[in-house]
Design an enzyme around this catalytic site. Structure first.
Site, PDB file in Angstrom:
ATOM      1  N   GLU A 106       0.842  -1.190   0.000  1.00  0.00           N
ATOM      2  CA  GLU A 106       0.000   0.000   0.000  1.00  0.00           C
ATOM      3  C   GLU A 106       0.885   1.250   0.000  1.00  0.00           C
ATOM      4  O   GLU A 106       1.882   1.328   0.710  1.00  0.00           O
ATOM      5  CB  GLU A 106      -0.891  -0.015   1.239  1.00  0.00           C
ATOM      6  CG  GLU A 106      -1.825   1.183   1.350  1.00  0.00           C
ATOM      7  CD  GLU A 106      -2.671   1.156   2.626  1.00  0.00           C
ATOM      8  OE1 GLU A 106      -3.769   1.736   2.610  1.00  0.00           O
ATOM      9  OE2 GLU A 106      -2.218   0.555   3.630  1.00  0.00           O
ATOM     10  N   CYS A 150      -5.098  -3.245   3.236  1.00  0.00           N
ATOM     11  CA  CYS A 150      -4.757  -2.995   4.632  1.00  0.00           C
ATOM     12  C   CYS A 150      -5.944  -3.132   5.585  1.00  0.00           C
ATOM     13  O   CYS A 150      -6.332  -4.245   5.942  1.00  0.00           O
ATOM     14  CB  CYS A 150      -4.111  -1.609   4.756  1.00  0.00           C
ATOM     15  SG  CYS A 150      -3.220  -1.354   6.324  1.00  0.00           S
ATOM     16  N   LYS A 159     -10.199   0.837  -1.848  1.00  0.00           N
ATOM     17  CA  LYS A 159     -10.255   0.500  -0.431  1.00  0.00           C
ATOM     18  C   LYS A 159     -11.647   0.835   0.093  1.00  0.00           C
ATOM     19  O   LYS A 159     -12.161   1.941  -0.115  1.00  0.00           O
ATOM     20  CB  LYS A 159      -9.175   1.277   0.320  1.00  0.00           C
ATOM     21  CG  LYS A 159      -8.987   0.848   1.772  1.00  0.00           C
ATOM     22  CD  LYS A 159      -7.770   1.554   2.369  1.00  0.00           C
ATOM     23  CE  LYS A 159      -7.461   1.078   3.789  1.00  0.00           C
ATOM     24  NZ  LYS A 159      -6.233   1.722   4.309  1.00  0.00           N
TER      25      LYS A 159
END
Length: 506
Positions: A264, A373, A339
């Protein structure tokens, strides 16, 4: 039979075994005609030797399984035992069949209790897998039904056997060996008075079966994953970052990796080229390079013949900023995953917004989901992915402390176990003192598997040295996922209580 006197040997039946086989069959099947003629057994042994399996004890035949090949479409539908019999009591074996048909399994009465039937069935299953056949079919007698015929219909009887309220010597055994009852058949074997002519159509499906197709169209089942544990360092230009990216892509490609996974915000050092006083402006500055990174990494995917997950980078769209990862296929296609869950830091300092769509992508090396993440810390996404048959979940992450890293790691391991898939995490290491909010990093990249006998004892396929720039490889067997989902020590996906809860993607 004393246990210490046993000397068991599993092997294929030969015609020399017929005399012993005849005695055994006459004893077992005295109520439905006894043994097959020698010519029938001779034909089976000659036409399909691998399908005739027996167990001997000190040279004495004690258990036998007779099998032929058939066409699934024909014998997965109602039929009778006579449909398998040709003239002169020869049994119909179709050398071009796509399934096995279990004719008979019989065990010497003195050897019952040693689970020899299970050994024979496991041998049949292994034969089915090795021949890449679709299923094992069988017509199963229900010899205890006559005791309950006044109380239950055949269907009710089968249901009660399935619930273990009634024991049936044949059906109970079949069900315990992972066979499913697909139909009730009438007049299957009319002379079977104990079953009153009824039988169950049983099926064991080979989950590893691959339909015949062109070699070029066969999907990979052995997949090599490469990941980059990226060192954050100062860069003076986009070209300098891309040169470092290509270095790693080249290295991973040399080792024949199917995937290259980056962390990321791996290109965040470029924010050091602008004013750090306004973090909102800095992230938008970085977003100005995203299209170039996407396009050039897509070109690398094609030229180096490797699927690239581009880590993540900011995307500016309609004056809104998103955290986005691209899946650059080696055939030139590009997929996008934003995300979904945004951390308080991203929301507060960079005003990043969450995406609203989550997908599982079909690649030439399995079905892949990307969770950036924080996303891996939400079990709902993993379960949605598993419902869409995900094989590998890719997790590019950025964490600055060990406790932050451990949240990602522990949740990734949980997703691998509960969804019976592989999960790969990779992050960045090193220091960036000149970039606000990205001054320190902590990472140990890893590949996690389900926790069962087919996988490493700690369910960790590979992992890097913490906080050291390096590449990591892991070979993943997608066939093992099929096995653990269907025949594992526990079967999390199969055992979900969908009668109590469900998960829907809005």
């Amino acid at each position: 039979m004393a246990h210490e006197e046993l000397h068991l040997n599993l092997r294929n039946l030969t015609l020399d075994d017929y005399d012993q086989l005849q005695i055994l069959m006459d004893r077992i099947y005295d109520d439905i005609g006894g043994a097959w003629p020698k010519e029938t057994i001779k034909a089976l042994v000659e036409q399909f030797p691998d399908g005739q399996i027996c167990i001997e004890d000190n040279g004495h035949l004690i258990a036998v399984a007779l099998t032929v090949c058939v066409k699934y479409e024909r014998f997965s539908n109602p039929h009778t035992y006579d449909d398998l019999i040709l003239r002169n009591e020869k049994i119909w074996h179709n050398a071009n069949g796509d399934s096995l048909y279990g004719l008979d399994v019989f065990i010497h009465p003195e050897y019952r209790g040693y689970r020899l039937g299970r050994r024979l069935y496991e041998a049949r299953k292994e034969l089915c897998r090795s021949m890449n056949l679709r299923a094992i079919l069988a017509g199963g007698r229900i010899p205890s039904y006559h005791k309950y015929a006044d109380q239950y219909t055949p269907a009710e009887y089968i249901h009660r056997v399935d619930r273990k309220e009634i024991y049936d010597p044949i059906l109970s055994f079949q069900l315990s060996n992972d066979f499913q009852v697909t139909r009730l058949m009438h007049k299957y074997l009319p002379e079977d008075e104990k079953s009153l002519g009824y039988a169950t159509l049983l099926e064991w499906r080979n989950i590893l079966y691959t339909p015949p197709s062109s070699v070029l169209n066969v999907k990979k089942t052995q997949v090599r994953l490469g990941a980059v544990q990226w060192q954050m360092r100062e860069f003076t230009s986009v070209e300098e970052v891309l040169k470092q990216v290509e270095y790693f892509v080249d290295a991973l490609s040399d080792y024949k990796s199917d995937f290259a996974l980056f962390p990321e915000f791996f290109n965040a050092p470029l924010m050091g080229l602008t004013d750090q006083m306004d973090q909102t402006r800095a992230i938008r500055f970085l977003a100005g390079f995203t299209e170039q990174f996407r396009d050039e990494m897509s070109e690398m995917a094609v030229s180096y013949n490797i699927n690239i997950i581009t880590g993540s980078m900011p995307l500016l769209e309609n004056d809104r900023v998103y955290n986005v990862s691209y899946l650059c296929h080696r055939d030139g296609r590009v997929d996008e995953q934003r995300k979904i869950h945004i951390t308080p830091h991203e929301r507060r300092d960079w005003v990043i917004e969450g995406g609203s769509d989550f997908e599982v992508f079909e690649t030439d090396a399995g079905r892949v989901a990307i969770m950036i993440c924080y996303d891996i810390e939400f079990p709902e996404l993993g379960r949605i992915a598993s419902c869409e048959d995900v094989d590998i979940i890719m997790v590019p992450f950025w964490t600055d402390t060990k406790n932050g890293y451990l949240r990602v790691r522990h949740c990734a391991q949980a997703r691998a176990i509960e969804n019976e898939c592989y999960v790969v995490i990779t992050g960045s290491v090193g220091n960036l003192p000149k970039v606000e909010n990205l001054d320190v990093q902590y990472a140990q990249s890893s590949v996690f598997s389900p926790s069962d006998f087919a996988f490493p004892h700690d369910a960790v396929m590979a992992e890097t040295t913490p906080n050291t720039e390096m590449i990591m490889f892991s070979d993943m067997d997608l066939e093992k996922l099929k096995l653990v989902r269907n025949e594992g020590s526990v079967t999390n996906l199969k055992d979900r209580r969908v009668d109590m809860y469900e998960l829907k993607k809005k």
